[in-house]
Design an enzyme around this catalytic site. Structure first.
Site, PDB file in Angstrom:
ATOM      1  CB  SER A 150      36.121  43.603  -4.654  1.00  0.00           C
ATOM      2  OG  SER A 150      35.610  43.962  -3.398  1.00  0.00           O
ATOM      3  NE  ARG A 207      44.119  47.230 -10.115  1.00  0.00           N
ATOM      4  CZ  ARG A 207      43.767  47.539  -8.879  1.00  0.00           C
ATOM      5  NH1 ARG A 207      42.985  46.741  -8.173  1.00  0.00           N
ATOM      6  NH2 ARG A 207      44.162  48.671  -8.339  1.00  0.00           N
ATOM      7  N   GLY A 233      -6.934  -4.990  13.109  1.00  0.00           N
ATOM      8  CA  GLY A 233      -7.607  -6.165  13.666  1.00  0.00           C
ATOM      9  C   GLY A 233      -8.415  -5.727  14.881  1.00  0.00           C
ATOM     10  NE  ARG A 264      -1.896  -2.293   3.291  1.00  0.00           N
ATOM     11  CZ  ARG A 264      -2.270  -2.753   4.499  1.00  0.00           C
ATOM     12  NH1 ARG A 264      -3.425  -2.348   5.017  1.00  0.00           N
ATOM     13  NH2 ARG A 264      -1.500  -3.563   5.183  1.00  0.00           N
ATOM     14  CE  LYS A 312       4.254  -1.588   6.277  1.00  0.00           C
ATOM     15  NZ  LYS A 312       2.839  -1.881   6.546  1.00  0.00           N
TER      16      LYS A 312
HETATM   17  C1  UD1 Z   1      -1.452  -6.353  11.583  1.00  0.00           C
HETATM   18  C2  UD1 Z   1      -2.335  -7.248  12.473  1.00  0.00           C
HETATM   19  C3  UD1 Z   1      -3.569  -6.433  12.886  1.00  0.00           C
HETATM   20  C4  UD1 Z   1      -3.139  -5.168  13.614  1.00  0.00           C
HETATM   21  C5  UD1 Z   1      -2.152  -4.362  12.751  1.00  0.00           C
HETATM   22  C6  UD1 Z   1      -1.559  -3.249  13.593  1.00  0.00           C
HETATM   23  C7  UD1 Z   1      -2.075  -9.576  11.756  1.00  0.00           C
HETATM   24  C8  UD1 Z   1      -2.677 -10.687  11.009  1.00  0.00           C
HETATM   25  N1  UD1 Z   1      -2.743  -8.431  11.751  1.00  0.00           N
HETATM   26  O1  UD1 Z   1      -2.206  -6.053  10.421  1.00  0.00           O
HETATM   27  O2  UD1 Z   1      -4.392  -7.216  13.738  1.00  0.00           O
HETATM   28  O3  UD1 Z   1      -4.268  -4.394  13.925  1.00  0.00           O
HETATM   29  O4  UD1 Z   1      -1.049  -5.186  12.299  1.00  0.00           O
HETATM   30  O5  UD1 Z   1      -0.792  -2.361  12.846  1.00  0.00           O
HETATM   31  O6  UD1 Z   1      -1.047  -9.745  12.356  1.00  0.00           O
HETATM   32  N2  UD1 Z   1       5.097  -8.811   8.044  1.00  0.00           N
HETATM   33  C9  UD1 Z   1       6.098  -9.736   7.861  1.00  0.00           C
HETATM   34  N3  UD1 Z   1       5.835 -10.861   7.143  1.00  0.00           N
HETATM   35  C10 UD1 Z   1       4.616 -11.124   6.619  1.00  0.00           C
HETATM   36  C11 UD1 Z   1       3.597 -10.166   6.823  1.00  0.00           C
HETATM   37  C12 UD1 Z   1       3.854  -9.036   7.543  1.00  0.00           C
HETATM   38  O7  UD1 Z   1       7.211  -9.552   8.322  1.00  0.00           O
HETATM   39  O8  UD1 Z   1       4.472 -12.180   5.985  1.00  0.00           O
HETATM   40  C13 UD1 Z   1       5.395  -7.590   8.824  1.00  0.00           C
HETATM   41  C14 UD1 Z   1       5.250  -6.332   8.006  1.00  0.00           C
HETATM   42  O9  UD1 Z   1       6.481  -5.954   7.436  1.00  0.00           O
HETATM   43  C15 UD1 Z   1       4.794  -5.305   9.044  1.00  0.00           C
HETATM   44  C16 UD1 Z   1       4.078  -6.151  10.081  1.00  0.00           C
HETATM   45  O10 UD1 Z   1       4.469  -7.485   9.869  1.00  0.00           O
HETATM   46  O11 UD1 Z   1       5.874  -4.657   9.663  1.00  0.00           O
HETATM   47  C17 UD1 Z   1       2.569  -6.046   9.977  1.00  0.00           C
HETATM   48  O12 UD1 Z   1       2.149  -6.473   8.712  1.00  0.00           O
HETATM   49  P1  UD1 Z   1       0.974  -5.764   7.930  1.00  0.00           P
HETATM   50  O13 UD1 Z   1       0.762  -6.460   6.644  1.00  0.00           O
HETATM   51  O14 UD1 Z   1       1.173  -4.311   7.911  1.00  0.00           O
HETATM   52  O15 UD1 Z   1      -0.250  -6.138   8.904  1.00  0.00           O
HETATM   53  P2  UD1 Z   1      -1.603  -5.355   9.086  1.00  0.00           P
HETATM   54  O16 UD1 Z   1      -2.516  -5.687   7.969  1.00  0.00           O
HETATM   55  O17 UD1 Z   1      -1.353  -3.934   9.350  1.00  0.00           O
HETATM   56 CA    CA Z   2       0.428  -2.659   9.392  1.00  0.00          CA
END
Ligand code: UD1
Ligand code: CA
Length: 473
Positions: A405, A440, A140, A16, A23
């Protein structure tokens, strides 16, 4: 939580953000989001920190090389639960583990410390950090049983209309018992709307196994803001900007318009210093006390001593001595050291130069690759010609030298103490101490020339002019 372990999830692509950069490396007030999280959790007592990296792993690893963290690689980003699995071998068999996300840059060490204490007091296997939002969209949701006990966390994409009305959200930050984590993580499945292994499923698994869970709701929901797009990135930066400026003001710095003043994390400023709007202070910048930083300055890795005055200027990787004044419109490029009580005026550019105490360059000069002594005067339009088209050379100017100057000092060249360079001179040879250097051609006057050529000009009142003696301002 002394001597504790932390896992920071930083493997996601951050789709996103619509960015080529991972990110978690996007910056909030001069520091990457993940770096903010690392520094706060370390302050909260975690000394063993593992970052789970994946998307853009090499770039993230490089960016965090100075942070004293270990890395676990998640080759495919199959969800937050899957991400933690990749770090399991870094987690000790017992004790508590912080699990945090790299995209929540506003969390503070104070809150993490209180969170860990609450977790310990509750004797829970898992404690979730939560907050209440007016608009919980995207997070969440925290579902509780009728007695208020934590039941499960449901993601936005899996939530029913009714569940979406819940305003308490999951911060994505957890305190977990290591043994529970090892035992329960493998039980997580990807049967959900996104076909991801959700770390949040740990809650439901604990509840159904009859193990104690807890939720720690923070007072200030700002702290848990997750950044998923550029709009949220700007909102997080705004919060961080206010926090940083608030800290400086409480320490005795006057900031005339805090909303329009950008001071990066880590900049140090002494008391009774005044900062005017539009100014940006970046990197490893240190400003003394009683300093005046006027409007629209950009200072990056700059050291400004007590009592200095800087107006509408750019200073990069350079220092300015005590009580010196710079600007308006000066450009101090890397490697420059301006001494004490110097004057650097408008349209003066420095690069990789030392400028001795009490020396002045009041207007329109270029001083590059030079060592200038004390109490020198560099006149208007002086150029230190440091480049021969191929190589850069240095110019050395002694103490109390007067450079008239529009002179050029063609490097490599040395001008010794107390020399006097006449205006318009091009210096190419070593200039002896105390000498006058004039280079000069003498000017000559051809009397009556203007009239003979028919070039007499009219002034505003139609009166003839050109033959009359010139008037000077
Ligand atoms: C997640 C939570 C959500 C919470 C929110 C808070 C889950 C399923 N959901 O959602 O409940 O409200 O954070 O901000 O956990 N990442 C990895 N590997 C992956 C996926 C994600 O390292 O396979 C890392 C991302 O880089 C990021 C973090 O985990 O730093 C959160 O991932 P993101 O996809 O942003 O989760 P949200 O949809 O925001
Ligand atoms: Ca997030």
């Amino acid at each position: 939580m002394d001597g504790k372990t932390a896992v920071i999830l930083a493997a996601g692509a951050g789709t996103r953000m619509k960015s080529d950069r991972p990110k978690v490396l996007h910056e909030v007030m001069g520091r990457s989001m993940v770096s903010h999280v690392i520094s706060q959790v370390r302050r909260a007592g975690a000394d063993s920190i593992t970052a789970v990296i994946g998307h853009g792993a090499d770039v993230v690893r490089k960016a965090l090389s100075g942070e004293n963290v270990t890395f676990a690689v998640q080759e495919e980003q199959l969800g937050t639960g899957h991400a933690v699995m990749q770090a399991l071998d870094r987690i000790p068999g017992t004790g508590d583990v912080f699990i945090l996300c790299g995209d929540t840059p506003l969390i503070t060490a104070e809150t993490l410390t209180a969170f860990a204490e609450y977790h310990a007091a509750q004797e829970a296997v898992l404690t979730v950090l939560t907050a209440e939002y007016e608009d919980p969209t995207g997070y969440g949701r925290i579902l509780r049983d009728p007695d208020g006990g934590l039941q499960c966390i449901v993601e936005q994409k899996d939530a029913s209309e009714e569940e979406k009305l819940v305003r308490e959200v999951n911060a994505g930050m957890y305190c977990v018992d290591a043994a529970f984590l090892r035992e329960t993580l493998p039980k997580i499945t990807n049967e959900n709307a996104q076909h991801e292994y959700y770390l949040t499923d740990l809650v439901e698994l604990a509840v159904s196994a009859g193990q104690k869970t807890a939720a720690f709701c923070v007072d200030d929901p700002e702290e848990i803001m997750g950044v998923n797009n550029r709009v949220q990135l700007a909102a997080a930066a705004k919060v961080m900007q206010r926090r940083i400026n608030h800290g400086h003001m409480m320490n005795g710095v006057t900031i005339l318009d805090p909303e329009r003043t950008y001071i990066e994390d880590g900049v140090r400023i002494g008391r009774d210093t005044e900062i005017w709007p539009g100014t940006v202070l970046r990197g490893d910048t240190e400003i003394g006390s009683g300093v005046m930083i006027g409007t629209d300055c950009i200072l990056e890795n700059a050291v400004i001593a007590d009592g200095a005055d800087v107006q509408k200027s750019v200073i990069l990787d350079s220092s300015v001595g005590k009580d010196s004044s710079v600007g308006p419109f000066a450009y101090i490029r890397p490697g420059t050291s301006i001494g004490q009580e110097c004057k650097v005026g408008d349209f003066v550019e420095f690069k990789n130069a030392d400028f001795g105490d009490g020396s002045k360059a009041s207007h329109l000069a270029y001083i590059g690759d030079a060592d200038v002594g004390t109490d020198c005067n560099i006149g208007c339009g002086v150029i230190f010609a440091n480049y021969d088209g191929k190589n850069k050379h240095r110019t050395v100017v002694g103490d109390r030298v007067f450079v008239g100057s529009n002179s050029n000092l063609v490097a490599p060249v040395t001008v010794h103490d107390d020399a006097f360079i006449a205006a318009g001179t091009t210096v190419t040879k070593e200039a002896p101490s105390g000498s006058l250097i004039v280079g000069r051609s003498p000017d000559k006057s051809l009397e009556g020339w203007v009239e003979r050529k028919g070039l007499i000009r009219s002034n505003l009142h139609g009166k003839k002019t050109g033959t009359e003696p010139e008037e000077h301002e």
